[in-house]
Design an enzyme around this catalytic site. Structure first.
Site, short mmCIF file in Angstrom:
data_model
loop_
_atom_site.label_atom_id
_atom_site.label_comp_id
_atom_site.label_asym_id
_atom_site.label_seq_id
_atom_site.Cartn_x
_atom_site.Cartn_y
_atom_site.Cartn_z
N ARG A 1 0.12 10.32 1.85
CA ARG A 1 -1.28 9.72 2.18
C ARG A 1 -1.25 8.28 1.50
O ARG A 1 -1.21 7.27 2.06
CB ARG A 1 -2.11 10.36 1.56
CG ARG A 1 -3.65 10.26 2.11
CD ARG A 1 -4.22 9.19 1.46
NE ARG A 1 -4.81 9.13 0.06
CZ ARG A 1 -5.31 8.55 -0.69
NH1 ARG A 1 -5.53 7.31 -0.37
NH2 ARG A 1 -5.40 8.87 -2.03
N ASP A 2 -1.37 8.24 0.11
CA ASP A 2 -1.51 6.70 -0.67
C ASP A 2 -0.04 6.00 -0.45
O ASP A 2 -0.13 5.09 -0.31
CB ASP A 2 -1.85 6.99 -2.07
CG ASP A 2 -2.57 5.99 -2.67
OD1 ASP A 2 -2.91 5.06 -1.78
OD2 ASP A 2 -2.93 5.82 -3.76
N GLU B 1 -13.88 6.98 -6.41
CA GLU B 1 -13.14 5.70 -5.91
C GLU B 1 -14.12 4.62 -6.83
O GLU B 1 -14.91 4.44 -7.37
CB GLU B 1 -13.28 5.44 -4.57
CG GLU B 1 -12.90 4.13 -4.17
CD GLU B 1 -12.88 3.79 -2.80
OE1 GLU B 1 -12.19 2.82 -2.25
OE2 GLU B 1 -13.86 4.06 -2.12
N HIS C 1 -5.31 9.29 -11.35
CA HIS C 1 -4.81 8.59 -10.22
C HIS C 1 -4.45 7.43 -10.64
O HIS C 1 -5.35 6.54 -10.57
CB HIS C 1 -5.51 8.81 -8.93
CG HIS C 1 -5.02 8.15 -7.64
ND1 HIS C 1 -4.43 9.06 -6.66
CD2 HIS C 1 -4.73 6.81 -7.53
CE1 HIS C 1 -3.88 8.21 -5.54
NE2 HIS C 1 -4.32 6.79 -5.90
N HIS D 1 -2.81 3.48 -10.36
CA HIS D 1 -2.12 2.31 -9.52
C HIS D 1 -1.37 1.36 -10.47
O HIS D 1 -1.77 1.16 -11.66
CB HIS D 1 -3.05 1.44 -8.79
CG HIS D 1 -3.37 2.48 -7.49
ND1 HIS D 1 -2.78 1.89 -6.47
CD2 HIS D 1 -4.06 3.31 -7.41
CE1 HIS D 1 -3.33 2.94 -5.38
NE2 HIS D 1 -4.27 3.69 -5.86
N TYR E 1 -12.97 12.72 -5.15
CA TYR E 1 -12.29 11.47 -5.63
C TYR E 1 -13.52 10.46 -6.06
O TYR E 1 -14.48 10.41 -5.23
CB TYR E 1 -11.62 10.56 -4.63
CG TYR E 1 -9.98 10.72 -4.67
CD1 TYR E 1 -9.30 10.33 -5.42
CD2 TYR E 1 -9.60 11.39 -3.34
CE1 TYR E 1 -7.77 10.40 -5.48
CE2 TYR E 1 -8.13 11.45 -3.38
CZ TYR E 1 -7.29 11.23 -4.10
OH TYR E 1 -5.91 11.34 -4.25
N THR F 1 -8.30 2.59 -9.34
CA THR F 1 -8.20 2.11 -7.95
C THR F 1 -7.40 0.77 -7.62
O THR F 1 -6.78 0.72 -6.77
CB THR F 1 -9.52 2.33 -7.22
OG1 THR F 1 -9.90 3.70 -7.38
CG2 THR F 1 -9.36 1.94 -5.64
#
Length: 508
Positions: free
Chosen positions: A14-15, A144, A205, A207, A142, A177
């Protein structure tokens, strides 16, 4: 200290697919999902976003059918949106039973993107959650842009979770994010979350915009997070996500954390994803890079022979790999011996010296020397060491220009006398041989051997910029024999084979 148990959710499909230029077809998706769940044994996989396309729907359906047949359906998840029944129906129809609902985790996103108040957004979310649960689906949420939210508008974040924590939501997933956090901030903000909501399950999560994804993931573990999101090879939007291989190694070695990951399969799965994604793994990428288990300096290879002085806990065998010893200008005898052991070869000290000198010579020319090249080098060096050669090539010059025949000029010593000659030919090597033949036939009045066969090959596993192995078959006075030449340049390799031939006939 109790060892933490960490749940890994991989979002390569997905990501990771949001990496620029990456798009997996349905068959690739199901193959990657199978590798992640069956081989690597990740706890969960996020395989798609709802409503993307008909092709994406079919891919999700294939994965869910496969997972259902193996009692793994609860481990397959799809990203959905706060859009009433639309995302839930899409995901449910595809056969998936877990929705990862994307909500707005910062006041800025809620205000400027949705143009709604917190209360309005919470009401919309609750409606989707209730409907998903009525469809017998499990819900994760989530938040975001949570990282900006907890930094700039923490009351908004707390208000959002306060409005949802009674809904039976299984996991609250907290994304950085835009990759803005550093490890100290992760610890600060995550501890605030854990202190306020000690009974909720939080995922983190990360990045990698500041190259801090792995560090931030580990800071989250220190703060009590129970789940982490990763991708294979760090695929993901912009600078990517936290790479599973690095996260797993650090969790185990630095935190003694427990995961279900089968480390021995990490390298193989990484290579499959590299192939399907078209995104090349950097050679120095930890755990899965081509060169990370290669010792280059000879002193390191020597240390490995002496109680593994240059080894750490990242033993290559853990990850289905082997330690290698590079051959080049920094190679010492220890490096070469390690490679010879793998090949089942043994050399005395004098032979080792000659082979080492040859490898260093090649390394100075920036040639890549592989283990597979080693037998050819040994043959080339030891069979014709040049100590008592009667024929020595002092110098040569070859030219190749468009519209003109190649030319060669050579300067050669035969039995202590020096001869020079030039000639043109149909190729550079042909021009060289014609010049040589002029000396033997025209000046020395001797027979020059006839070339019977000319074969060129690259040693198995070698590189085109490393070696060319040339084997020439000659006919001379009623007998045939072969000579070999080894060099990065094809003409040079053939010339070496030719000089060896001349020394053989001088000795006969």
């Amino acid at each position: 200290m109790e060892r933490p148990i960490i749940e890994i959710m991989d979002t390569t499909l997905r990501d990771g697919e949001q990496t620029s230029g990456v798009s997996f077809v349905a068959r690739e998706k199901i193959m990657i999902a199978r590798l992640l769940l069956e081989d690597l044994k990740v706890d969960r996989v996020e395989v798609a976003s709802a409503r993307v396309s008909e092709g994406e729907f079919n891919a999700v359906k294939m994965i869910c059918d496969w997972a259902s047949a193996r009692n793994m359906l609860s481990r397959v998840e799809v990203l959905g949106f706060v859009d009433g029944k639309v995302s839930v129906d899409w995901i449910h129809k595809a056969g998936c039973r877990v929705i990862n609902l994307l909500t707005k985790g910062s006041e800025k996103h809620c205000t400027y993107q949705l143009k709604k108040t917190l209360a309005e957004h919470v009401a919309d979310i609750r409606e989707v959650v209730r409907y998903a649960q009525q469809c017998d689906m499990s819900v994760n949420v989530y938040l975001e842009d949570w990282s900006n939210g907890i930094k700039d508008s923490p009351d908004y974040v707390f208000g959002l979770i306060d409005g949802l924590q009674d809904m039976g939501i299984k996991r609250f997933m907290l994304p950085d994010t835009l990759g803005i956090l550093n490890p100290l901030q992760v610890i600060e903000f995550m501890r605030k979350m854990k202190k306020r909501y000690p009974d909720l399950h939080f995922d983190f999560h990360a990045h990698n915009d500041y190259d801090l994804a792995v560090s931030n993931v580990l800071a989250a573990v220190l703060s009590g997070v129970k789940g982490l999101h990763t991708t294979i090879n760090g695929l993901g939007e912009r600078a990517g996500n936290a790479p599973l291989a690095s996260v797993q190694a650090i969790l185990k070695d630095h935190f003694q954390a427990i995961t279900h990951i089968d480390e021995s399969r990490l390298n193989d799965v990484s290579r499959v994803v590299e192939s399907y994604s078209g995104v090349t793994i950097p050679a120095n990428k930890p755990i899965v890079g081509d060169s990370v288990f290669t010792q280059v300096a000879g002193v390191h290879a020597d240390g490995d022979n002496k109680n593994n002085l240059y080894c750490n806990d990242l033993l290559p065998e853990r990850f289905g790999r082997v330690r290698e010893y590079a051959l080049g200008k920094t190679s010492g005898k220890a490096n070469i011996r390690k490679n010879l052991e793998r090949l089942g070869l043994e050399l005395d000290e004098e032979a080792m010296r000659k082979v080492t000198e040859r490898i260093i010579q090649l390394g100075d020319r920036k040639e890549l020397v592989t283990q597979e090249d080693l037998p050819y080098i040994i043959s080339d060096v030891l069979k014709h060491d040049g100590a008592n050669n009667k024929v020595r090539l002092l110098s040569y010059f070859v030219t190749l220009a468009q519209g003109l025949k190649p030319m060669a000029t050579l300067n050669i010593e035969i039995d202590g006398k020096t001869y020079q000659e030039s000639s043109s030919g149909d190729g550079q090597y042909d021009a060289f041989v014609r010049a040589l033949r002029k000396i033997y036939k025209g000046v020395l009045k001797r027979t020059f051997p006839m070339l019977v066969n000319y074969a060129v090959s690259i040693p198995p596993g070698g590189r085109t910029d490393a070696f060319v192995h040339t084997v020439i078959t000659w006919s001379y006075e009623g007998r045939e024999f072969r000579t070999r030449g080894l060099d990065a340049d094809q003409t040079e390799a053939a010339i070496k084979a030719t000089i060896k031939m001349l020394n053989i006939i001088e000795e006969s």
